[in-house]
Design an enzyme around this catalytic site. Structure first.
Site, PDB file in Angstrom:
ATOM      1  N   GLU A 398       0.691  -1.298  -0.065  1.00 57.26           N
ATOM      2  CA  GLU A 398       0.165   0.069  -0.134  1.00 57.26           C
ATOM      3  C   GLU A 398       0.751   1.358  -0.064  1.00 57.26           C
ATOM      4  O   GLU A 398       0.683   2.172   0.706  1.00 57.26           O
ATOM      5  CB  GLU A 398      -1.083  -0.055   1.243  1.00 57.26           C
ATOM      6  N   ASP A 514     -12.079 -10.719  -0.644  1.00 59.20           N
ATOM      7  CA  ASP A 514     -13.319 -10.817   0.143  1.00 59.20           C
ATOM      8  C   ASP A 514     -14.184  -9.994  -0.449  1.00 59.20           C
ATOM      9  O   ASP A 514     -13.908  -8.974  -1.506  1.00 59.20           O
ATOM     10  CB  ASP A 514     -13.060 -10.300   1.600  1.00 59.20           C
TER      11      ASP A 514
END
Ligand code: XIL
Length: 788
Positions: A398, A514
């Site tokens: 990130e 997810d």
């Protein structure tokens, strides 16, 4: 619980719907006022689900799927009775079972035919008015290649209509979903409407409404329960709303009986056995209350369905170096030991991140070079500790923001990065270099979120990756976190994003998938509708991966959590949610079936010039190998049997990430050649190091009933064989590393047919039975073939 009406097909006068048979004029709402354009992805425009349908999701029992019970309701058709006693007719007209009569009600038509428009046709879609023009086009599509263009509209209620009259059953509830995109109009209100014509006349019932744009696809979806009276002439749905003259596209239309046991059933024995690449799952461990190491239910799932683990937390910096210089590996070592005992590989997460770092690290004081040293110490200590035990690392996590800039200081909800603030963007390459120096074989990933739909962010990351490749900074691939929503991004977009990484010759790994099912908070329980939506979504994500990423570039797919109670999504956002493939009873959800079904998609083709991760100008200190095959993803080697040579069977051991060479040894003079092509010419004229690992069968004998010899070949197919010296040094039944230094013009080859070292296009292995007794048997395993 909703009781499903027996699958009675509505018996109708059943006129086929035709354009002229549908007169929309009786209806219609006026167009709503324009709604401001909303971002398309990945918000979910679903209307709230009206039914509090039963929450209990999975009933794994196959409750007798067949609706088609074949028993003849009236078995004796022709009357065998001797109604007329005269045996005038000679043959007793034996009661042949000739009753082709439809004794059963005809099976219902499929609910949806041509919902994705991939067959190039328009039918059975029709306009709901004669003016409407429907065209199957390839100029737009949400998935696949085609969609339906709806044009020629002269009223706002006109649009494409799909007839359901013969395919739906009274009292059943259907989820209807369609994706819409405007053609040449920035935005417009669009609506999905159900039309029913029965004994009560015609009625038009709004089902869903959204604001569509011409820059992305928006979903219209809702549930409809069939309730009719009297004779039913028509049941249909159509898309309306935009002003007269405005055209729109539709794609990926589905109609699902949300209580259909066949659709909800899960029948997956071993998910990971369906893939040749790692199928992973993030697991809680260490002190976590839900640690999988203390949870038999979680272990059962992991061992049955997965081939790789990621530590959800315990390998992050704050866990591994809680205070300066004090490394804590016990919890991670315990998890890795569990993985090893169960034949699972491990993906390391994460060496450097701005989040989950200890306070001492966040508040470290020192200049840029002190910070660099602190970073390198962490990476070196951690990667060295786990050297040889991991398949891959998220080296940096990130580092970019959604606008494509480096994460720097806090901006809004985006936390800043102390690494960038103190070191600058070079911290990323420092981490990759240190990781490679500590572990020569582990795959190294840059990992981030939102890149399955955000072009700006992915492009910024790929610009960095290309620069790394050019400068010889080691990078193996890009990790797509894939924390995505139930309704976006669509399959076509995901494929587009994967393709950009594949085009650079880098691996693609879905690291943390997810599916948020309740971002808008409208759901209070996990309905069948949500379960089926989630199933379809897992399937399309997996399909996007298989169809776009060729086997040699597949780093695997990992889900971020075992079962719904473990998800990080609920504590983060607060709404109830069910993002994972197992429910709160640890039972498999239809999502698992969707994932499994997705694995059956058609493989992407290997690129002609496959991965070119090699820097073309290798600096002397360049740590990036010119070629590496770690067999973690698949086996792309071929048998090269020439006349008189044996054919080996090559397979991929996906649990171990190795290649298995099975040779039908018949005599002690047998020879086998296997090889792989680089897809480019490598220049080995300066002399390169070649290494590989070999595991011989247990019946190898020390005096050498098998010789393993490496060879290289130039693009004129001239080979050079390194020599017979590798007959020694092997251990029966175990791994041996072969290292050959300075393979090039000055190397002493066993045979050199005049190879051109500037144009080496393949590497091979020769296995020779070597005239010794006993003849060898059993498979030989190969791993980590590397040219430095
Ligand atoms: C999350 C974990 O799941 C949580 O338990 C923890 O509190 C915060 O981190 N992207 C990542 C993961 O790379 O490390 C994050 O994991 C989820 C988002």
């Amino acid at each position: 619980m909703f009781v499903r009406a027996s699958h009675l097909v509505l018996m109708l006068s059943a006129l086929l719907i035709s354009a002229c048979g549908v007169d929309g004029k009786v209806s219609k709402s006026e167009p709503q006022e324009e709604v401001p354009e909303t971002p398309v992805e990945p918000t979910d425009p679903e209307p709230t689900d009206p039914e509090p349908t039963d929450p209990e999701p999975t009933d794994p029992e196959p409750t007798d799927p067949e609706p088609t019970d074949p028993e003849p309701t009236d078995p004796e058709p022709t009357d065998p009775e001797p109604t007329d006693p005269e045996p005038t007719d000679p043959e007793p007209t034996d009661p042949e079972p000739t009753d082709p009569e439809p004794t059963d009600p005809e099976p219902a038509d499929p609910l949806m035919v041509n919902g994705d428009f991939e067959n190039g046709e328009v039918a059975p879609w029709v306009g709901n008015s004669g003016e409407v023009l429907l065209t199957n086009v390839a100029s737009q599509s949400r998935s696949g290649a085609n969609s339906l263009l709806v044009s020629g509209r002269t009223q706002n209620w006109q649009g494409a209509l799909y007839g359901l009259t013969n395919s739906v059953a009274e009292d059943s509830t259907y989820h209807i979903s369609a994706w819409v995109r405007m053609d040449n109009l920035a935005s417009s209100d669009v609506r999905m409407t159900v039309k029913v014509s029965d004994g009560n006349g015609d009625r038009y019932e709004p089902l869903a409404q959204a604001s569509a744009t011409d820059s992305g696809w928006v979903e219209l979806a809702g549930n409809y329960t069939i309730a009719t009276s009297g004779d039913v002439a028509e049941i249909a749905f159509y898309i309306e709303g935009p002003d007269a003259g405005v055209s729109y596209f539709i794609d990926d239309v589905t109609v699902t009986d949300i209580n259909d046991d066949d659709l909800l059933r899960v029948d997956v024995d071993h998910l990971s056995a369906l893939a040749e690449f790692p199928i992973g799952v993030a697991v809680p461990a260490g002190d976590a209350g839900n640690s999988m190491l203390n949870s038999p239910e979680r272990q059962a799932i992991v061992e049955q369905h997965f081939s790789q683990l990621t530590a959800e937390n315990i390998m992050k910096p704050s866990y591994l170096q809680p205070s300066e210089g004090n490394f804590f590996f016990d919890d991670a070592d315990a998890l890795i030991a569990y993985a090893e005992n169960n034949g699972l590989s491990v993906h390391g997460h994460a060496l450097i991140w701005h989040f989950q770092i200890a306070d001492w690290m966040a508040n470290y004081s020192g200049d840029a070079s002190a910070w660099q040293q602190m970073l390198e110490t962490h990476v070196t200590e951690v990667a060295s500790h786990f050297e040889g035990q991991l398949a891959s690392w998220d080296v940096v996590n990130e580092a970019f923001l959604d606008d494509g800039s480096y994460r720097n200081v806090d901006v809004g909800n985006d936390a800043g990065s102390v690494w960038y603030q103190n070191i600058g963007p070079q911290y990323i390459e420092y981490a990759f270099n240190a990781a490679r120096a500590a572990d020569a074989h582990v795959d190294l990933y840059y990992n981030d979120y939102n890149i399955s739909w955000n072009d700006t962010k992915l492009n910024a990351i790929l610009t960095m990756a290309e620069d790394f490749i050019d400068r010889g900074i080691p990078i193996s691939g890009i990790g797509f976190q894939m924390h995505v929503d139930k309704s976006g991004p669509g399959k076509a977009k995901i494929k587009e994003q994967f393709q950009k990484v594949v085009d650079l010759g880098l691996k693609v790994k879905i690291t943390e998938v997810d599916l948020r099912m309740n971002a808008d908070g409208s759901a209070t329980s996990l309905t069948n509708q949500l379960l089926l939506q989630q199933k379809a979504r897992y399937q399309e994500i997996v399909e996007a991966y298989i169809e776009t990423v060729p086997p040699s570039l597949r780093g695997g797919i990992s889900v971020w959590g075992i079962a719904d109670p473990d998800t990080w999504i609920v504590p983060l956002y607060g709404n109830p949610d069910w993002p994972l493939m197992f429910d709160d009873q640890f039972e498999p959800k239809p999502a698992l079936q969707g994932f499994a079904d997705g694995l059956a998609a058609t493989d992407a083709e290997e690129p002609e010039q496959p991965s070119d991760p090699a820097p073309t100008d290798p600096e002397p200190s360049d740590p990036q190998p010119l070629f590496v095959d770690d067999f973690n993803a698949a086996t792309s080697w071929a048998n090269e049997g020439a006349d008189g040579q044996l054919a080996a069977t090559l397979s991929h051991n996906s649990a171990e990430g190795t290649m298995v060479v099975d040779v039908p040894w018949a005599s002690d003079a047998d020879v086998v050649h296997i090889k792989t092509w680089f897809g480019q010419e490598l220049d080995l004229s300066a002399g390169n190091d070649i290494s590989l690992r070999v595991k011989l069968p247990a019946d190898y004998v020390a005096d050498g009933n098998l010789v393993v010899q490496v060879y290289i070949e130039d693009s004129a197919y001239t080979p050079a064989f390194t020599g017979w010296q590798m007959a020694s040094g092997f251990v029966a039944g175990d791994w041996t590393t072969i290292t050959l230094s300075g393979v090039g013009p000055d190397f002493s080859f066993g045979y050199d047919g005049g190879v051109d070292f500037t144009k080496v296009h393949a590497i091979g292995i020769e296995l020779v039975a070597n005239g010794k007794d006993p003849a060898i048997s059993g498979a030989i395993e190969i791993d980590d073939v590397t040219i430095h």
